[in-house]
Design a protein around this motif. Structure first.
Motif, PDB file in Angstrom:
ATOM      1  N   VAL A 149       0.837  -1.198   0.000  1.00  0.00           N
ATOM      2  CA  VAL A 149       0.000   0.000   0.000  1.00  0.00           C
ATOM      3  C   VAL A 149       0.875   1.253   0.000  1.00  0.00           C
ATOM      4  CG1 VAL A 149      -1.793  -1.194   1.294  1.00  0.00           C
ATOM      5  CG2 VAL A 149      -0.096   0.140   2.515  1.00  0.00           C
ATOM      6  N   PRO A 150       0.374   2.346  -0.588  1.00  0.00           N
ATOM      7  CA  PRO A 150       1.038   3.649  -0.396  1.00  0.00           C
ATOM      8  C   PRO A 150       0.797   4.094   1.041  1.00  0.00           C
ATOM      9  CG  PRO A 150      -0.952   3.888  -1.726  1.00  0.00           C
ATOM     10  CD  PRO A 150      -0.774   2.428  -1.486  1.00  0.00           C
ATOM     11  N   ILE A 151       1.711   3.738   1.934  1.00  0.00           N
ATOM     12  CA  ILE A 151       1.468   3.819   3.364  1.00  0.00           C
ATOM     13  C   ILE A 151       1.124   5.222   3.834  1.00  0.00           C
ATOM     14  CG2 ILE A 151       3.912   4.125   3.938  1.00  0.00           C
ATOM     15  CD1 ILE A 151       1.342   2.011   5.882  1.00  0.00           C
ATOM     16  N   GLU A 152       1.766   6.230   3.259  1.00  0.00           N
ATOM     17  CA  GLU A 152       1.479   7.598   3.695  1.00  0.00           C
ATOM     18  C   GLU A 152       0.045   7.983   3.355  1.00  0.00           C
ATOM     19  OE1 GLU A 152       3.359   9.204   5.582  1.00  0.00           O
ATOM     20  OE2 GLU A 152       5.154   7.957   5.413  1.00  0.00           O
ATOM     21  N   ASP A 153      -0.441   7.510   2.213  1.00  0.00           N
ATOM     22  CA  ASP A 153      -1.828   7.808   1.838  1.00  0.00           C
ATOM     23  C   ASP A 153      -2.810   7.178   2.821  1.00  0.00           C
ATOM     24  OD1 ASP A 153      -0.693   9.029  -0.278  1.00  0.00           O
ATOM     25  OD2 ASP A 153      -1.771   7.914  -1.831  1.00  0.00           O
ATOM     26  N   VAL A 154      -2.540   5.927   3.210  1.00  0.00           N
ATOM     27  CA  VAL A 154      -3.442   5.241   4.130  1.00  0.00           C
ATOM     28  C   VAL A 154      -3.430   5.909   5.498  1.00  0.00           C
ATOM     29  CG1 VAL A 154      -3.909   3.063   5.316  1.00  0.00           C
ATOM     30  CG2 VAL A 154      -3.236   3.053   2.913  1.00  0.00           C
ATOM     31  N   LEU A 155      -2.259   6.311   5.965  1.00  0.00           N
ATOM     32  CA  LEU A 155      -2.158   6.934   7.286  1.00  0.00           C
ATOM     33  C   LEU A 155      -2.860   8.287   7.333  1.00  0.00           C
ATOM     34  CD1 LEU A 155       1.541   6.104   8.283  1.00  0.00           C
ATOM     35  CD2 LEU A 155      -0.551   4.840   8.766  1.00  0.00           C
ATOM     36  N   ALA A 156      -3.172   8.853   6.169  1.00  0.00           N
ATOM     37  CA  ALA A 156      -3.876  10.139   6.130  1.00  0.00           C
ATOM     38  C   ALA A 156      -5.387   9.979   6.253  1.00  0.00           C
ATOM     39  CB  ALA A 156      -3.533  10.871   4.831  1.00  0.00           C
ATOM     40  N   LEU A 157      -5.876   8.719   6.184  1.00  0.00           N
ATOM     41  CA  LEU A 157      -7.326   8.467   6.193  1.00  0.00           C
ATOM     42  C   LEU A 157      -7.808   8.312   7.641  1.00  0.00           C
ATOM     43  CD1 LEU A 157      -7.432   5.900   3.242  1.00  0.00           C
ATOM     44  CD2 LEU A 157      -7.877   8.367   3.162  1.00  0.00           C
ATOM     45  N   LYS A 158      -8.147   9.409   8.268  1.00  0.00           N
ATOM     46  CA  LYS A 158      -8.464   9.427   9.702  1.00  0.00           C
ATOM     47  C   LYS A 158      -9.819   8.809  10.039  1.00  0.00           C
ATOM     48  CE  LYS A 158      -4.607  11.587  10.370  1.00  0.00           C
ATOM     49  NZ  LYS A 158      -3.438  10.814  10.872  1.00  0.00           N
ATOM     50  N   GLN A 159     -10.672   8.550   9.024  1.00  0.00           N
ATOM     51  CA  GLN A 159     -11.976   7.943   9.280  1.00  0.00           C
ATOM     52  C   GLN A 159     -11.972   6.435   9.021  1.00  0.00           C
ATOM     53  OE1 GLN A 159     -14.461   9.931  10.431  1.00  0.00           O
ATOM     54  NE2 GLN A 159     -13.023  11.643  10.307  1.00  0.00           N
ATOM     55  N   LEU A 160     -10.825   5.883   8.652  1.00  0.00           N
ATOM     56  CA  LEU A 160     -10.748   4.487   8.214  1.00  0.00           C
ATOM     57  C   LEU A 160     -11.081   3.532   9.364  1.00  0.00           C
ATOM     58  CD1 LEU A 160     -10.060   2.986   5.587  1.00  0.00           C
ATOM     59  CD2 LEU A 160      -7.734   2.707   6.445  1.00  0.00           C
ATOM     60  N   GLU A 161     -12.008   2.593   9.104  1.00  0.00           N
ATOM     61  CA  GLU A 161     -12.423   1.623  10.117  1.00  0.00           C
ATOM     62  C   GLU A 161     -12.259   0.177   9.660  1.00  0.00           C
ATOM     63  OE1 GLU A 161     -16.134   2.425  12.275  1.00  0.00           O
ATOM     64  OE2 GLU A 161     -16.323   4.184  11.017  1.00  0.00           O
ATOM     65  N   ASP A 162     -12.120  -0.041   8.376  1.00  0.00           N
ATOM     66  CA  ASP A 162     -12.017  -1.411   7.864  1.00  0.00           C
ATOM     67  C   ASP A 162     -11.036  -1.376   6.699  1.00  0.00           C
ATOM     68  OD1 ASP A 162     -12.318  -3.981   6.933  1.00  0.00           O
ATOM     69  OD2 ASP A 162     -14.483  -3.992   7.099  1.00  0.00           O
ATOM     70  N   PHE A 163      -9.875  -2.050   6.877  1.00  0.00           N
ATOM     71  CA  PHE A 163      -8.823  -1.977   5.869  1.00  0.00           C
ATOM     72  C   PHE A 163      -8.384  -3.364   5.457  1.00  0.00           C
ATOM     73  CE2 PHE A 163      -4.302  -2.297   4.901  1.00  0.00           C
ATOM     74  CZ  PHE A 163      -4.227  -1.463   3.793  1.00  0.00           C
ATOM     75  N   GLY A 164      -8.110  -3.536   4.149  1.00  0.00           N
ATOM     76  CA  GLY A 164      -7.526  -4.759   3.635  1.00  0.00           C
ATOM     77  C   GLY A 164      -6.490  -4.432   2.582  1.00  0.00           C
TER      78      GLY A 164
END
Length: 968
Positions: free
Chosen positions: A634-649
């Motif tokens: 994953v583009p880790i920095e992009d994912v870490l910016a998603l503050k509403q994320l509750e379910d990730f795969g």
């Protein structure tokens, strides 16, 4: 206030001075009755004969009285003067009933029938709605056992119980030796086709057509397969019109082969020339009343409420479905005003209806009206978009409720998901939905669905033509301007006519999923400006029309499993889109404009060929659920910016990224769901499994980096599913992956294709074990596959003395499955068997060297098993052993497995004894089935038994089948 309460209580006692004393007397009699019940059940369990029906009825009545007494005790403790008189009357009535039951417990003539019916062994009388149901069942069973009757028709109105009584016959037939398990149930439904019915029968027969779609050739292949089966029974449920058996491939009637049909129409039974026709009628007044009370719950009804109930029951006309539905909608209602209001509404809903069929739907409609809450009604009606008899996945349904905005808005995805489950549970309790056997799906009863479709003919307006075998899309005239939702799912539509452009400005939902649809003309969507949900999942479409780009009100676009889809037009204008699913498509690049979809909450991009540019996810700040391709990190920095994320795969490329991602996800409140793969390079065999939430998988070579030391890898504190696949594990799992000591919530562990791993736990002294920690304390499922150097669950450390395991390890394990571990000679030593007290399913397959399942200790001076040693597996239900050519012993001593239900043994011909079935004068009480390879009948006959009669009393449970079914 306290003084007033004391005065009231004293007054109550004066009014009924003997209540407490009489209650104590009743309690003593209840205890005696409980003891008698235990004795009777023990006699029944040890005998292995068919019990009398009066014995079953007695047991049920005893249990009902015990339950009622528990409720009565609580009411007495909370009683005041106004209720004690009524409670005293109940105590007196119950005392008489208990005394009568005690007198009945002698059972003159014994507990069992004199006739030796092997099929009846250990089979309980089916649950029923009363004496009439039992009579229907007995009539059907007598016809099934009569060699002169080869075809049986069961008919009656919708919801009367035809399918229920046929299902009970089906279940009992599975244990009838004369049919050898060749009993097949096929649901036909109203809009069947020859092609579909042939496919359904073939599936039941485990037959793969080798002749394509030619119906005549398929019929010939079915005919030949039936002929080879010998005796069989074919049950066709819900038949609406005559079926030409010859066109389907059902052989003409012959000895030992029977056809059973259920239908709402007697003429169908007549036209299909049924030799025995049985009508299932509605319930009598008394049986209807008893069924209603049973489903309402054991409550003491106020006299006025009781009269209202009787009026309502009368309006149900003895129809079981209506009674159950009505009782479910009124369960828990105590206010007399609400009961009177309910009765008035029910009376008005049934006015003007002459015959029973027309009266039932208004009764069901009344249950819908009583939902009151508009969101419950919306969600219920939405279920009718699925085909008849369709098993609807709960998770999928809830996601649709959310994306269709049928429920109240909640701040988080988890809160909305919880609300969805609550709604489905409410609909189940109201008997408007049924939960199927696996608990992950629901379905609608035919009549309930008919009622829902009747509602949607008016407001809201649906057009539902799901699974009707349509080859063409409905004519444009049917696409009226007032339509709200259209479902054409599960048909055979391949194309939409060029130039077709339906004028449906109000249409909000269009479902075309599960069709072989290849293309859509560009003009098709131009007059659907209000479209909010478009579902094209599981179609053969290659390109989407550009007009989709102009559907600016679209909220949901589902393209999952469009395996031929290579590109998607620009999505730049679809700024209201909240859910986009492109999983399992062939697209290689993100559609243009994805970065503009700032309202997206759910995004699934799990495609094998897709690449994701860095930065593209950063703008999707509202994402709550995200699935990314499993083949790339994953583009880790992009994912870490998603503050509403509750379910990730998704996958990560490094331990550093894994630790950052886990830290981020665990910081959420509440913690997120996740399915994460750590990979060092792409592994074709690893597929992201979204169904396993709270899962981490260590993929190919991910643990081979020499810099990985203890504590370097973080595991989520709430991880439930842990998987290893060619990761580089070696030695013992517990030593090689010591982070397990901090993962106390792991419930499922899978180890696959790890060439160097030798065992799960290396046994040593207690002191050293304590220093290492105690993993696997919550583990329920352990799956071990393709481990060439695996020796066994446990391995002794050098010549150390045998040491017990630390408390808690493996004590929760219920499923143990071992496949293709070719160095293992023994699964588990006897001394450590107590570490598996809750084991329910044990499967060992394709292990070339294994000789013992439970065996002697290693050559270190430990004890040796003798013939009198006894072990107990108190919860073992399934034992499955396959292709173990060197297996000599399951266990050399005595094995107690009273809970065993199924034993499957194939290609284990060196095995001489089956101890879970031996050493007792009767079969284990829970035993249902023993499956043996059809080519190994001689081996089965040669087995050695401690009890001389074992082979005889086990014979009714033995079924012979092909080895190919072993892995099913």
């Amino acid at each position: 206030m306290a003084e007033l309460l004391e005065i009231v209580t004293n007054a109550a006692t004066l009014l009924c001075p003997d209540l407490e004393e009489n209650t104590q007397t009743l309690q003593r009699k209840i205890e005696l009755l409980k003891s008698r019940k235990v004795d009777v059940q023990a006699d029944l369990q040890n005998a292995g004969k068919k019990r009398k029906r009066e014995v079953e009825d007695w047991l049920i009545n005893v249990e009902n009285n015990i339950t009622e007494f528990e409720t009565l005790e609580q009411e007495i403790q909370c009683s005041r003067f106004y209720s004690r008189q009524k409670l005293a009357e109940r105590v007196e009535r119950m005392t008489k009933e208990v005394m009568e039951l005690d007198e009945q417990s002698d059972f003159p003539g014994g507990l069992f029938l004199e006739v030796d019916e092997s099929i009846g062994q250990l089979m309980l009388t089916p649950p029923h709605n009363g004496q009439a149901f039992l009579q229907y069942f007995d009539d059907i069973w007598a016809s099934l056992m009569d060699d002169n009757i080869l075809s049986i028709g069961i008919y009656g109105m919708g919801g009367v119980g035809k399918t229920t009584v046929a299902m009970h016959a089906h279940d009992k037939l599975l244990n009838e030796p004369k049919f050898s398990g060749h009993v097949y149930w096929i649901t036909v439904s109203q809009d069947f086709s020859i092609h579909k019915l042939q496919s359904d029968i073939a599936q039941a027969l485990k037959l793969d057509f080798s002749c394509g779609s030619d119906e005549k050739k398929r019929a010939a292949q079915l005919f030949q397969t039936f002929q080879k089966r010998g005796s069989y029974i074919l049950i066709l449920d819900d038949v609406w019109k005559q079926i030409d058996a010859e066109k389907i491939g059902i052989p003409p009637r012959r000895d030992g082969c029977k056809l059973v049909i259920t239908s709402r129409l007697k003429e169908v039974c007549d036209r299909m020339d049924c030799q025995r026709i049985i009508k299932v009628n509605t319930l009598s007044k008394q049986e209807a009343w008893e069924l209603f009370l049973k489903k309402l719950g054991r409550v003491e009804l106020h006299p006025e409420v009781e009269e209202i109930c009787k009026t309502m029951v009368k309006r149900c006309g003895g129809l079981p479905l209506a009674l159950v539905t009505l009782a479910g909608s009124m369960r828990g209602v105590t206010d007399i005003h609400e009961w009177r209001d309910a009765s008035e509404e029910l009376k008005q809903s049934c006015m003007g209806r002459a015959d029973m069929e027309n009266e039932v739907l208004p009764i069901l409609l009344y249950s819908y009206d009583r939902l009151r809450d508009p969101k419950l009604q919306r969600c219920f009606l939405y279920c009718s978009l699925y085909p008849e008899d369709f098993y609807i996945n709960r998770e999928e349904l809830i996601e649709n409720f959310i994306s269709e905005e049928l429920m109240d808005r909640r701040l988080s995805w988890r809160a909305e998901n919880d609300q969805g489950h609550a709604i489905l549970n409410q609909l189940e309790r109201a008997c408007l939905l049924e939960r199927v056997w696996d608990e992950y799906h629901v379905k609608m009863h035919d009549l309930i669905r008919d009622m829902a479709l009747g509602i949607t003919k008016h407001n809201p307006r649906y057009m539902v033509k799901a699974r009707l075998n349509l080859r063409e899309i409905p004519d444009v005239q049917e696409w009226t301007e007032d339509l709200d939702k259209i479902s054409l799912m599960v048909n055979r539509i391949e194309e939409i006519s060029i130039g077709m452009s339906p004028n449906c400005p109000r249409l909000s939902t269009l479902i075309l999923s599960h069709n072989p649809l290849k293309s859509i003309p560009n003009c098709f969507f131009t007059q659907m400006c209000g479209l909010r949900t478009l579902n094209l999942s599981n179609t053969s479409i290659q390109y989407l029309p550009h007009s989709i780009s102009d559907l600016e009100n679209l909220r949901t676009l589902l393209l999952r499993s469009c395996l031929n889809l290579k590109s998607v037009p620009t999505l730049e204008k679809l700024r209201l889109l909240t859910r986009l699913d492109l999983a399992r498509t062939k697209i290689e690049e993100l559609p243009e404009g994805v970065e503009s979809l700032t309202n997206l909450k759910v995004l699934d991009l799990n495609c094998r060929s897709l690449s994701i540019p860095t930065g593209v996810l950063h703008s999707l700040s509202l994402l709550q659920k995200l699935r990314l391709p499993s083949h790339i990190g994953v583009p880790i920095e992009d994912v870490l910016a998603l503050k509403q994320l509750e379910d990730f795969g998704g996958s990560v490329n490094s331990v550093s990224d894994l630790n950052r991602l886990i830290t981020f996800l665990q910081s959420m409140m509440p913690p997120s769901f996740y399915s994460i793969i750590l990979i060092s390079k792409f592994d074709e065999q690893i597929i992201l499994d979204a169904s396993h939430r709270k899962s981490v998988c260590f993929g190919q070579e991910s643990l081979m980096d020499s810099s990985l030391g203890e504590g370097k890898i973080l595991l989520p504190r709430d991880i439930e599913d842990l998987r290893f696949s060619r990761s580089g594990l070696n030695g013992s799992l517990a030593d090689g992956f010591q982070m397990l000591n901090n993962a106390r919530c792991v419930k499922r562990c899978s180890v696959h294709r790890e060439d160097e791993i030798e065992c799960i736990i290396r046994l040593s002294s207690i002191e050293e074990q304590q220093s290492r920690g105690a993993p696997f304390q919550s583990l329920k499922n352990l799956l071990l596959r393709s481990l060439p150097n695996f020796i066994g669950l446990f391995m002794w450390e050098g010549k150390a003395a045998v040491a017990p395991l630390l408390p808690g390890i493996f004590t929760q394990l219920t499923v143990l499955e071992i496949l293709s571990c070719n160095k293992m000679k023994k699964l588990i030593p006897r001394s450590l068997l107590q570490t598996l007290p809750n084991l329910q399913n044990l499967k060992v397959m394709d292990c070339n060297e294994i000789e013992e399942i439970i065996g002697d200790e290693d050559d270190d001076g430990s004890s040796v098993i003798n013939s009198s040693a006894e072990v107990t597996l108190p919860w073992l239900k399934l034992l499955k052993l396959g292709n173990l050519r060197k297996l000599k012993s399951i266990y050399k001593g005595k094995m107690i497995c009273d809970s065993i239900e199924k034993i499957i043994i194939m290609r284990c011909t060196n095995l001489k004894k089956v101890p879970p079935l031996d050493g007792q004068p009767s079969p284990p009480p829970s035993l249902k089935k023993i499956t043996v390879d059809e080519k190994e009948k001689e081996w089965w006959e040669s087995l050695e038994w401690e009890h001389p009669n074992a082979n005889n009393f086990l014979q009714p449970f033995v079924k012979f089948g092909p080895y190919a079914l072993f892995y099913v």
